[in-house]
Design a protein around this motif. Structure first.
Motif, short mmCIF file in Angstrom:
data_model
loop_
_atom_site.label_atom_id
_atom_site.label_comp_id
_atom_site.label_asym_id
_atom_site.label_seq_id
_atom_site.Cartn_x
_atom_site.Cartn_y
_atom_site.Cartn_z
N PHE A 189 0.82 -1.20 0.15
CA PHE A 189 -0.12 -0.02 0.07
C PHE A 189 1.02 1.14 0.16
O PHE A 189 0.34 2.19 0.27
CB PHE A 189 -0.99 -0.02 1.12
N SER A 190 2.01 1.11 -0.48
CA SER A 190 3.06 2.56 -0.39
C SER A 190 2.81 2.66 -2.00
O SER A 190 2.84 2.15 -3.04
CB SER A 190 4.35 1.80 -0.28
N ASP A 191 2.96 4.25 -2.29
CA ASP A 191 2.86 4.79 -3.50
C ASP A 191 4.51 5.17 -3.64
O ASP A 191 4.42 6.04 -4.60
CB ASP A 191 1.98 5.84 -3.56
N LYS A 192 5.39 4.97 -2.86
CA LYS A 192 6.68 5.42 -2.98
C LYS A 192 7.38 4.53 -4.19
O LYS A 192 7.55 3.09 -3.95
CB LYS A 192 7.17 5.15 -1.69
N LEU A 193 7.74 5.15 -5.18
CA LEU A 193 8.42 4.31 -6.20
C LEU A 193 9.70 3.85 -6.44
O LEU A 193 10.44 3.07 -6.55
CB LEU A 193 7.96 4.79 -7.73
N VAL A 228 -2.44 0.82 -6.24
CA VAL A 228 -2.09 2.29 -6.26
C VAL A 228 -3.05 3.24 -5.41
O VAL A 228 -4.01 2.88 -5.12
CB VAL A 228 -2.34 2.84 -7.81
N GLY A 229 -2.81 4.38 -4.89
CA GLY A 229 -3.28 5.01 -3.92
C GLY A 229 -3.34 4.59 -2.30
O GLY A 229 -4.15 5.01 -1.71
N GLY A 230 -2.38 3.63 -2.28
CA GLY A 230 -2.68 2.88 -1.18
C GLY A 230 -2.16 3.75 0.04
O GLY A 230 -2.52 3.64 1.20
N SER A 231 -1.34 4.70 -0.44
CA SER A 231 -0.69 5.54 0.91
C SER A 231 -1.46 6.36 1.61
O SER A 231 -1.49 6.98 2.81
CB SER A 231 0.59 6.48 0.24
N ASN A 232 -2.66 6.98 0.80
CA ASN A 232 -3.84 7.54 1.34
C ASN A 232 -4.93 6.89 1.96
O ASN A 232 -5.69 7.67 2.54
CB ASN A 232 -4.29 8.54 0.18
N VAL A 233 -4.69 5.69 1.90
CA VAL A 233 -6.21 4.96 2.67
C VAL A 233 -5.99 5.17 4.19
O VAL A 233 -4.88 4.64 4.92
CB VAL A 233 -6.10 3.52 2.05
N ARG A 234 -6.97 5.63 4.63
CA ARG A 234 -7.09 5.46 6.21
C ARG A 234 -8.61 4.97 6.49
O ARG A 234 -9.48 4.99 5.89
CB ARG A 234 -7.17 6.95 6.69
N LEU A 235 -8.43 4.29 7.60
CA LEU A 235 -9.69 3.57 8.25
C LEU A 235 -9.89 4.45 9.47
O LEU A 235 -9.53 4.26 10.64
CB LEU A 235 -9.24 2.06 8.75
N LYS A 236 -10.88 5.34 9.25
CA LYS A 236 -11.37 6.04 10.53
C LYS A 236 -12.34 5.55 11.37
O LYS A 236 -13.29 4.78 11.00
CB LYS A 236 -12.36 7.28 9.83
N VAL A 237 -11.89 5.66 12.68
CA VAL A 237 -12.59 4.65 13.58
C VAL A 237 -12.48 5.67 14.74
O VAL A 237 -11.70 5.93 15.65
CB VAL A 237 -11.68 3.36 14.03
N GLU A 238 -13.65 6.42 15.09
CA GLU A 238 -14.07 7.37 16.19
C GLU A 238 -14.09 6.71 17.43
O GLU A 238 -14.07 7.41 18.48
CB GLU A 238 -14.79 8.54 15.85
N ASP A 239 -14.89 5.77 17.40
CA ASP A 239 -15.43 4.95 18.50
C ASP A 239 -14.16 4.36 19.39
O ASP A 239 -13.62 3.51 18.96
CB ASP A 239 -16.48 3.84 18.16
N PRO A 240 -14.08 4.91 20.43
CA PRO A 240 -12.55 4.29 21.08
C PRO A 240 -12.96 2.84 21.45
O PRO A 240 -11.89 2.29 21.66
CB PRO A 240 -12.67 5.30 22.50
N GLU A 241 -14.08 2.24 21.83
CA GLU A 241 -14.05 1.03 22.06
C GLU A 241 -13.85 0.09 20.75
O GLU A 241 -13.18 -0.99 20.85
CB GLU A 241 -15.44 0.62 22.58
#
Length: 301
Positions: A189-193, A228-241
């Motif tokens: 998931f890296s876009d660094k070539l 491609v585009g993996g460097s920008n992928v984020r899994l948002k998890v606001e629920d602390p539990e």
């Protein structure tokens, strides 16, 4: 260090020589003068050499737009060797001969031969010693390649299931408390070539998404799959539990990636196509699956 003081006579001689050269270069009719067109020709030659280099060393690439998300059962399993092979050959817009494809497939192993007729023919091509037999097999391989390509015609949606302990298993990063998210901490998931020289000095300290992009293979050939585009992928998890649960189980999580084929590529070096082919996937959705096979988190990208 001792430096000998220059002799005055020698200095005068050098100055006189320089002066005479200056006069000669300013004389239009002198045989030693260089016409202005020579500089133009030299520049043209440099440009021609640059164009020739670019023509001999380039990347063939067929790139595509996001087709939008589909139903879960419409996504092709990219871990199936025949799927990646079919997609590459369906989507490329350059010609490849039967012998060229046979050279790719000749390293196929038994399991792949069972998944598709074309891989079986590739093994037979490698075993053949008679040139006429090889030629016949290369023609069969070309015909069967078209069959495999037709099986995926019109569909660029693919899914990839990462299972801990298996090839190309993805990993989650630590939880980012400030941004309240996880990311995929893997070179897939890296876009660094390519590293710069400064980055190369500390490359041994980099890991995961900070590494240069890597690929995985679904067959014993040089057909490689990447993202491609993996460097920008984020899994948002606001629920602390929920974040705590994911962090506790992250080493045993299955990660399923749904996406589409962004491009297929092949490099040309020195005027010859290299054996390696690439299928690049752009993620659309990630699903985290717990050890109990229940979905913990599903997020669109």
């Amino acid at each position: 260090m001792f430096i000998k003081k220059p002799n005055l006579v020698n200095i005068v001689a050098v100055v006189a020589t320089i002066a005479s050269l200056g006069v000669m270069s300013g004389c239009k009719d002198d045989e030693n003068t260089v016409p202005a067109s020579a500089n133009t020709n030299a520049k043209s030659s440099v440009k021609s050499d640059e164009l020739a280099f670019d023509e001999l060393n380039s990347t063939f690439s067929a790139k595509f737009e996001n087709p939008g998300q589909g139903a879960p059962d419409s996504y092709l399993d990219i871990l199936n060797p025949a799927v990646g092979f079919g997609l590459y050959n369906n989507l490329r817009n350059w010609e490849e001969s039967g012998q060229d494809i046979a050279e790719l497939l000749k390293t196929s192993v038994l399991g792949e031969a069972e998944s598709s007729e074309v891989f079986k023919l590739g093994r037979e091509y490698d075993d053949a010693t008679d040139e006429f037999k090889k030629r016949d097999l290369s023609e069969q391989i070309l015909a069967q390649t078209k069959v495999e390509a037709s099986k995926v015609d019109g569909n660029r949606l693919v899914r990839f299931l990462s299972v801990p302990g298996q090839q190309a298993a993805l990993k989650l990063s630590k939880y980012n408390f400030e941004e309240k998210n996880f990311k995929i901490d893997h070179c897939l998931f890296s876009d660094k070539l390519q590293y710069s020289k400064d980055e190369q000095r500390i490359a041994q300290n980099l890991k995961g998404a900070d590494q240069e992009r890597c690929y995985f293979r679904t067959s014993n050939t040089e057909l490689k799959i990447g993202f491609v585009g993996g460097s920008n992928v984020r899994l948002k998890v606001e629920d602390p539990e929920l974040a705590r649960k994911i962090a506790a189980e992250k080493d045993s999580l299955r990660i399923e990636v749904f996406g589409y084929v962004d491009s297929v590529q092949r490099d040309k070096v020195g005027g010859a196509l290299v054996k390696e082919r690439r299928v690049l996937i752009s993620p659309q959705k990630l699903v985290l699956i717990g050890a109990d096979r229940n979905v913990i988190l599903e997020t669109k990208i």
